[in-house]
Design an enzyme around this catalytic site. Structure first.
Site, PDB file in Angstrom:
ATOM      1  N   THR A 296       8.774   6.982  -8.056  1.00 23.38           N
ATOM      2  CA  THR A 296       7.867   8.036  -7.634  1.00 23.38           C
ATOM      3  C   THR A 296       6.538   7.448  -7.181  1.00 23.38           C
ATOM      4  O   THR A 296       6.166   6.333  -7.556  1.00 23.38           O
ATOM      5  CB  THR A 296       7.564   9.029  -8.772  1.00 23.38           C
ATOM      6  OG1 THR A 296       6.678   8.414  -9.715  1.00 23.38           O
ATOM      7  CG2 THR A 296       8.821   9.495  -9.461  1.00 23.38           C
ATOM      8  N   ASP A 297       5.830   8.220  -6.369  1.00 23.95           N
ATOM      9  CA  ASP A 297       4.443   7.867  -6.108  1.00 23.95           C
ATOM     10  C   ASP A 297       3.698   7.907  -7.441  1.00 23.95           C
ATOM     11  O   ASP A 297       4.102   8.590  -8.381  1.00 23.95           O
ATOM     12  CB  ASP A 297       3.819   8.823  -5.096  1.00 23.95           C
ATOM     13  CG  ASP A 297       2.761   8.129  -4.245  1.00 23.95           C
ATOM     14  OD1 ASP A 297       2.192   7.122  -4.701  1.00 23.95           O
ATOM     15  OD2 ASP A 297       2.484   8.607  -3.126  1.00 23.95           O
ATOM     16  N   PHE A 298       2.594   7.189  -7.506  1.00 25.83           N
ATOM     17  CA  PHE A 298       2.013   6.877  -8.818  1.00 25.83           C
ATOM     18  C   PHE A 298       1.149   8.006  -9.386  1.00 25.83           C
ATOM     19  O   PHE A 298       0.537   8.769  -8.651  1.00 25.83           O
ATOM     20  CB  PHE A 298       1.206   5.578  -8.726  1.00 25.83           C
ATOM     21  CG  PHE A 298       2.079   4.357  -8.872  1.00 25.83           C
ATOM     22  CD1 PHE A 298       1.884   3.458  -9.904  1.00 25.83           C
ATOM     23  CD2 PHE A 298       3.139   4.133  -8.007  1.00 25.83           C
ATOM     24  CE1 PHE A 298       2.700   2.350 -10.060  1.00 25.83           C
ATOM     25  CE2 PHE A 298       3.957   3.031  -8.150  1.00 25.83           C
ATOM     26  CZ  PHE A 298       3.745   2.139  -9.188  1.00 25.83           C
TER      27      PHE A 298
END
Length: 593
Positions: A296-298
């Site tokens: 996932t994006d952070f």
């Protein structure tokens, strides 16, 4: 030794053996991809709590000291990891570090790495061979300090000119972006890879982002922020935005990062892409048969605590109203493998124990994660040589290559200096006077100069907020006062103007005023001055249209390429004019490549 420790076995066999030995807690820890600050690089703590207490073994480096020190940090972390029950090595990752843009969330300049232009400048070279060569050089420098996963490249398309992350893309044209992405990934990961696939001990794994495309964002606002959370597809053009991702996957990209944004108007569920089963299971796993790691994006769930600066909010767009446990369940149901920015394995453990996910579902992710660790050779030798790191990072040959790419990306937009050799005195702005002194006597007043050389950044609207300030967004037009100032300067002395095009600036009126107008995507002062004085020919071509007005931008559709009316300079300039049809343009460019 145990089978998973035996380098003679395949990565598949080793991963299967290790997977069978893991507890649920150890599996959950592998699914966390935390952040790591090296704020005090000359001192090594006895423990890294996320590693030694929670078992997390993936970390994105937020700060980076000098190369030899970073190498010692890597080795220290690997020592800590070797002392854990199964000795699972650490995987270090990094956002881009080889360009000219510094943003605490997207790109960093620390670490002493050799500098090329921003990725948009790589696209301006239109030379896949050169891009592959520079990406391979980047990989050598990253490996030297222990970084084995590149949280890049961006496969997003720059179809919305206002977007603040265009500098990290490969432009507006799907064919050009596809060719550049494939070359970049081959350079990072290696042409041949190892015996178990596209990755080998000499690879840096590419994490391509932001699937299914982050460039078509409503009004150009960025989904790092709630006001930018919506994608926009008024032209029903999602398929166009998928094409660079297809090229990246065909080139063997090891990992994929979905974006924060909500894909409005695509027929898919209107929740953030990381939570979106339609996006990951339907498109990425289903249509494209991708079986690599999806991270996932952070800071999707917990936000981020920046030391000394406070807590930033989560980016769980579309599911903010749900309890945290349900959000975790949605991520697992969407077949996400790693939670970016998380160091809380208990989130995944609780999801299994509550019945929101099965342990078999967790096993599928852990297998993918372990395969990359084995393919990269981390189980066999995760250590690096600090002395070699100091010699490799910023080595003369790589610096020279980066400067070559900077030079090749520089675009001559209009004009020329008829007799640059006649220039004796220079007035400069935003140029190191000591560098300018190599080309003439630097004077303090324009009226005392034979030539004025001015470097400017593309215009943007400064936003309030810690992170918002780092994202260039909003208007692409220079303020009227600045335009008037530049015209007055040009009326006083011949003007050479170079604009840093991290976004497609509106330059209307400036070609008539400036004797020479250049566009750069990250270049040293002397490279710009060499072009001004005719010592080097600007070799780049525009990787996007430059619009003629903000009205044209506001009336264009976010997901459509080449959609602003009557652009001032067209994609490919200064090559032959682009055909009126964007589709024909793509074909012509593909033929050139």
């Amino acid at each position: 030794m145990a089978p998973y420790e035996d380098p003679r076995l395949s990565a598949e066999d080793r991963a299967a053996d290790l997977l069978a030995r893991l507890t649920l807690a150890e599996k959950a820890a592998l699914m966390c991809h935390g952040r790591l600050y090296t704020a005090q690089p000359d001192t090594f703590p006895e423990q890294c709590p996320a590693l030694t207490d929670a078992g997390v073994s993936h970390f994105l480096l937020m700060s980076m000291p000098a190369p030899a020190v970073m190498a010692r940090w890597n080795n220290h972390l690997q020592d800590l990891a070797a002392a854990t029950r199964l000795g699972i090595p650490v995987t270090l990752s990094s956002d881009p570090r080889h360009g000219f843009t510094s943003n605490p969330m997207t790109a960093h300049l620390s670490g002493g790495f050799s500098r090329g232009p921003e990725p948009i400048g790589l696209a301006a070279t239109a030379d896949p061979g050169l891009v592959a060569e520079f990406a391979a050089a980047m990989a050598r420098e990253l490996r030297a300090v222990g970084v084995r996963v590149a949280v890049h490249p961006m496969a997003d398309l720059a179809t919305e000119p206002r977007w603040g992350r265009i500098h990290g893309t490969f432009g507006e044209d799907a064919d050009l972006a596809s060719a550049m992405l494939a070359a970049y990934i081959r350079g990072l990961q290696g042409q041949a890879g190892g015996p178990d696939g596209v990755l080998g001990p000499d690879s840096v794994a590419a994490m391509v982002k932001h699937f299914p495309g982050g460039g078509a964002t409503a009004k150009g606002e960025d989904p790092h922020f709630s006001y930018g959370r919506f994608g926009a597809y008024p032209g029903s053009n999602l398929e166009y935005h998928l094409r660079p991702f297809e090229a990246a996957l065909d080139a063997g990209a090891a990992q994929v990062m979905p974006g924060y944004g909500i894909p409005v108007g695509t027929g898919m569920a209107e929740v953030g892409a990381c939570f979106n089963r339609d996006v990951i299971v339907g498109l990425l796993r289903g249509r494209y048969r991708f079986d690599g790691v999806v991270c996932t994006d952070f800071n999707l769930l917990a936000g981020m605590d920046i030391p000394g600066r406070g807590q930033l909010p989560a980016r769980n767009w579309g599911v903010e109203h749900l309890p945290l446990a349900e959000q975790v369940g949605m991520l697992l149901d969407a077949d996400v493998d790693q939670f970016g920015g998380e160091t809380r394995p208990e989130l995944i453990i609780d999801a299994v124990r509550s019945g929101r996910a099965t342990e078999a579902r967790v096993d599928a992710s852990v297998r993918r994660i372990l395969l990359d660790k084995f393919r990269l050779g981390l189980f066999d030798d995760p250590y690096v040589d600090p002395d070699a790191a100091a010699e490799t990072v910023g080595a003369a040959g790589t610096v020279a290559l980066g400067r070559t790419v900077q030079r090749r990306s520089l675009v001559g937009l209009s004009g020329t200096l008829a007799e640059p050799q006649a220039v004796r005195t220079l007035y400069v702005e935003n140029i190191d006077p000591q560098v300018a002194a190599r080309y003439g006597t630097v004077v303090a007043r324009p009226e005392d100069a034979d030539l004025a050389v001015v470097r400017l950044a593309a215009p943007y609207e400064k936003r309030e907020g810690l992170l918002e300030q780092a994202f260039h967004a909003g208007s692409l037009e220079f303020p009227e006062a600045e335009t008037a100032r530049l015209r007055a300067l040009a009326a006083t002395v011949p003007l050479a103007l170079c604009v840093f095009l991290d976004r497609p600036a509106v330059l209307t009126g400036l070609p008539e005023a400036a004797r020479l107008l250049l566009g750069d995507f990250g270049a040293a002062d002397d490279i710009v001055l060499d072009a001004v004085f005719g010592r080097a020919e600007p070799g780049g071509r525009l990787p996007f249209d430059l619009p003629s007005s903000m009205r044209a931008v506001e009336e264009s559709r976010e997901d459509m390429p080449f959609d602003t009316a009557d652009p001032l300079f067209r994609f490919g300039h200064p090559a032959a004019p682009r055909p009126d049809s964007a589709q024909r343009a793509e074909g012509a460019l593909h033929g050139r490549l």
